[in-house]
Enzyme design. Structure first.
Site, PDB file in Angstrom:
ATOM      1  N   ARG A   1      42.219  38.128  46.146  1.00  0.00           N
ATOM      2  CA  ARG A   1      42.328  38.712  44.805  1.00  0.00           C
ATOM      3  C   ARG A   1      41.132  39.595  44.481  1.00  0.00           C
ATOM      4  O   ARG A   1      40.009  39.272  44.851  1.00  0.00           O
ATOM      5  CB  ARG A   1      42.390  37.584  43.762  1.00  0.00           C
ATOM      6  CG  ARG A   1      43.796  37.126  43.486  1.00  0.00           C
ATOM      7  CD  ARG A   1      43.817  35.853  42.712  1.00  0.00           C
ATOM      8  NE  ARG A   1      42.938  35.853  41.532  1.00  0.00           N
ATOM      9  CZ  ARG A   1      42.894  34.856  40.663  1.00  0.00           C
ATOM     10  NH1 ARG A   1      43.673  33.813  40.818  1.00  0.00           N
ATOM     11  NH2 ARG A   1      42.071  34.903  39.644  1.00  0.00           N
TER      12      ARG A   1
ATOM     13  N   LYS B   1      43.702  24.644  40.755  1.00  0.00           N
ATOM     14  CA  LYS B   1      44.870  24.502  39.865  1.00  0.00           C
ATOM     15  C   LYS B   1      46.138  25.023  40.534  1.00  0.00           C
ATOM     16  O   LYS B   1      47.162  24.357  40.519  1.00  0.00           O
ATOM     17  CB  LYS B   1      44.652  25.263  38.545  1.00  0.00           C
ATOM     18  CG  LYS B   1      43.557  24.702  37.669  1.00  0.00           C
ATOM     19  CD  LYS B   1      43.560  25.344  36.292  1.00  0.00           C
ATOM     20  CE  LYS B   1      43.351  26.833  36.315  1.00  0.00           C
ATOM     21  NZ  LYS B   1      42.014  27.256  36.797  1.00  0.00           N
TER      22      LYS B   1
ATOM     23  N   ARG C   1      33.880  34.799  35.096  1.00  0.00           N
ATOM     24  CA  ARG C   1      35.035  33.953  34.785  1.00  0.00           C
ATOM     25  C   ARG C   1      34.593  32.545  34.408  1.00  0.00           C
ATOM     26  O   ARG C   1      35.192  31.901  33.547  1.00  0.00           O
ATOM     27  CB  ARG C   1      36.010  33.948  35.964  1.00  0.00           C
ATOM     28  CG  ARG C   1      36.825  35.245  36.021  1.00  0.00           C
ATOM     29  CD  ARG C   1      37.390  35.531  37.395  1.00  0.00           C
ATOM     30  NE  ARG C   1      38.308  34.519  37.851  1.00  0.00           N
ATOM     31  CZ  ARG C   1      38.623  34.310  39.132  1.00  0.00           C
ATOM     32  NH1 ARG C   1      38.068  35.057  40.085  1.00  0.00           N
ATOM     33  NH2 ARG C   1      39.466  33.377  39.464  1.00  0.00           N
TER      34      ARG C   1
ATOM     35  N   ARG D   1      39.165  32.000  49.187  1.00  0.00           N
ATOM     36  CA  ARG D   1      40.569  31.832  48.810  1.00  0.00           C
ATOM     37  C   ARG D   1      41.440  33.003  49.267  1.00  0.00           C
ATOM     38  O   ARG D   1      41.055  34.156  49.168  1.00  0.00           O
ATOM     39  CB  ARG D   1      40.641  31.715  47.282  1.00  0.00           C
ATOM     40  CG  ARG D   1      42.046  31.792  46.745  1.00  0.00           C
ATOM     41  CD  ARG D   1      42.153  31.168  45.421  1.00  0.00           C
ATOM     42  NE  ARG D   1      41.560  31.952  44.350  1.00  0.00           N
ATOM     43  CZ  ARG D   1      41.577  31.548  43.080  1.00  0.00           C
ATOM     44  NH1 ARG D   1      42.115  30.381  42.761  1.00  0.00           N
ATOM     45  NH2 ARG D   1      41.037  32.284  42.145  1.00  0.00           N
TER      46      ARG D   1
ATOM     47  N   ARG E   1      44.520  28.834  27.459  1.00  0.00           N
ATOM     48  CA  ARG E   1      43.187  29.080  27.990  1.00  0.00           C
ATOM     49  C   ARG E   1      42.164  29.274  26.876  1.00  0.00           C
ATOM     50  O   ARG E   1      41.012  29.608  27.148  1.00  0.00           O
ATOM     51  CB  ARG E   1      43.248  30.339  28.841  1.00  0.00           C
ATOM     52  CG  ARG E   1      42.589  30.214  30.190  1.00  0.00           C
ATOM     53  CD  ARG E   1      42.824  31.527  30.887  1.00  0.00           C
ATOM     54  NE  ARG E   1      42.125  31.640  32.123  1.00  0.00           N
ATOM     55  CZ  ARG E   1      42.697  31.413  33.311  1.00  0.00           C
ATOM     56  NH1 ARG E   1      43.941  31.015  33.403  1.00  0.00           N
ATOM     57  NH2 ARG E   1      41.994  31.603  34.391  1.00  0.00           N
TER      58      ARG E   1
HETATM   59  P1  ADP Z   1      41.778  31.378  37.856  1.00  0.00           P
HETATM   60  O1  ADP Z   1      42.190  30.063  37.254  1.00  0.00           O
HETATM   61  O2  ADP Z   1      41.347  31.231  39.266  1.00  0.00           O
HETATM   62  O3  ADP Z   1      40.797  32.142  37.025  1.00  0.00           O
HETATM   63  P2  ADP Z   1      44.336  32.682  37.194  1.00  0.00           P
HETATM   64  O4  ADP Z   1      45.213  33.253  38.221  1.00  0.00           O
HETATM   65  O5  ADP Z   1      44.830  31.545  36.379  1.00  0.00           O
HETATM   66  O6  ADP Z   1      43.041  32.309  37.993  1.00  0.00           O
HETATM   67  O7  ADP Z   1      43.893  33.837  36.163  1.00  0.00           O
HETATM   68  C1  ADP Z   1      43.404  35.094  36.591  1.00  0.00           C
HETATM   69  C2  ADP Z   1      43.110  35.990  35.382  1.00  0.00           C
HETATM   70  O8  ADP Z   1      44.323  36.207  34.634  1.00  0.00           O
HETATM   71  C3  ADP Z   1      42.139  35.415  34.353  1.00  0.00           C
HETATM   72  O9  ADP Z   1      40.787  35.647  34.708  1.00  0.00           O
HETATM   73  C4  ADP Z   1      42.578  36.186  33.093  1.00  0.00           C
HETATM   74  O10 ADP Z   1      42.082  37.503  33.102  1.00  0.00           O
HETATM   75  C5  ADP Z   1      44.075  36.266  33.231  1.00  0.00           C
HETATM   76  N1  ADP Z   1      44.745  35.130  32.559  1.00  0.00           N
HETATM   77  C6  ADP Z   1      45.468  34.143  33.157  1.00  0.00           C
HETATM   78  N2  ADP Z   1      45.938  33.273  32.245  1.00  0.00           N
HETATM   79  C7  ADP Z   1      45.502  33.702  31.030  1.00  0.00           C
HETATM   80  C8  ADP Z   1      45.627  33.240  29.692  1.00  0.00           C
HETATM   81  N3  ADP Z   1      46.296  32.128  29.409  1.00  0.00           N
HETATM   82  N4  ADP Z   1      45.042  33.957  28.711  1.00  0.00           N
HETATM   83  C9  ADP Z   1      44.369  35.069  28.963  1.00  0.00           C
HETATM   84  N5  ADP Z   1      44.183  35.569  30.205  1.00  0.00           N
HETATM   85  C10 ADP Z   1      44.745  34.898  31.233  1.00  0.00           C
END
Ligand code: ADP
Length: 217
Positions: free
Chosen positions: A161, A13, A172, A127, A88
């Site tokens: 990360r 993404k 996740r 990554r 999400r």
């Molecule tokens: P990925 O898609 O690889 O899991 P992101 O960088 O989008 O990575 O998200 C990393 C973390 O940030 C998630 O596991 C969550 O803890 C938090 N997070 C990101 N976006 C949201 C959201 N919309 N609602 C709740 N937590 C979020």
């Protein structure tokens, strides 16, 4: 254009959002990046988000929705945006609809990136992200930087990360299945969903995404 990007962690993404946003001249809004920036700056919001993120869980909606709305209200997002990682869960999807309704705007499409689960784990383990603010993402095997540990685009330092370990990826993925997947059905019912396979070279996936969005709108 106003687009939402969905897909499991590791679907690409961030990589695709960065390229699509550039091609479509709209800002890339990643709630994950916004949280990481807050953590980096040691803000109260960052402190609150960190424990959830490190455990692979979602940050509570009260925090996330407000932060996403604030970002969408900034001037550069007035004519469109690409949301990456938001919404999400169903509560966030409903809050987004309410916000868009209040603003008198609509989503143009929801792009769902499909990737097999074993591929996701491989992608995440390799990554590397750029420490600077540009959202540049690399992979040690699939999309390696020209010089190890250095961002090709801006020279920033690359890092892994803290939630990109295999164990946390499993959590996740579980969270993705239970919390996030239901929004796919929600957007399908609204006639907004476009699903594309996210396997293959990065620029092939981008081309596929642009084509799919054009046909949809
Ligand atoms: P990925 O898609 O690889 O899991 P992101 O960088 O989008 O990575 O998200 C990393 C973390 O940030 C998630 O596991 C969550 O803890 C938090 N997070 C990101 N976006 C949201 C959201 N919309 N609602 C709740 N937590 C979020």
């Amino acid at each position: 254009m106003r687009i939402v990007l969905v897909g499991p962690p590791g679907a690409g993404k961030g990589t695709q959002a960065h390229l699509l946003a550039k091609t479509l001249s709209i800002p890339h809004i990643s709630t994950g990046d916004l949280f990481r920036a807050n953590i980096g700056q040691g803000t109260p919001l960052g402190l609150e988000a960190k424990s959830y993120m490190d455990a692979g869980h979602l940050v509570p909606d009260e925090v996330t929705i407000g932060m996403a709305k604030d970002r969408m209200l900034q001037e550069d997002a007035a004519n469109g945006f690409l949301l990456d990682g938001f919404p999400r869960n169903l509560g966030q999807a409903e809050a987004l609809d309410e916000f868009l309704g209040e603003q008198g705007i609509k989503l143009d499409g929801v792009l769902d990136l499909e990737v097999p689960e074993d591929e996701v784990v491989k992608r995440i383990a390799g990554r590397r992200l750029c420490r600077n603010d540009g959202g540049h993402v690399f992979h040690v095997d699939y999309n390696p930087p020209k010089a190890e540990g250095v961002c090709d685009e801006c020279g920033g330092e690359l890092y892994q990360r803290s939630d990109d370990t295999e164990e946390k990826v499993r959590t996740r993925l579980e969270v993705y299945h239970t919390e996030t997947e239901p929004i796919i059905g929600y957007y399908k019912e609204q006639g907004l969903l476009v699903t594309i396979p996210a396997l293959g070279k990065v620029d092939e996936v981008t081309a596929r995404a642009i084509e799919a969005l054009k046909q949809d709108s």
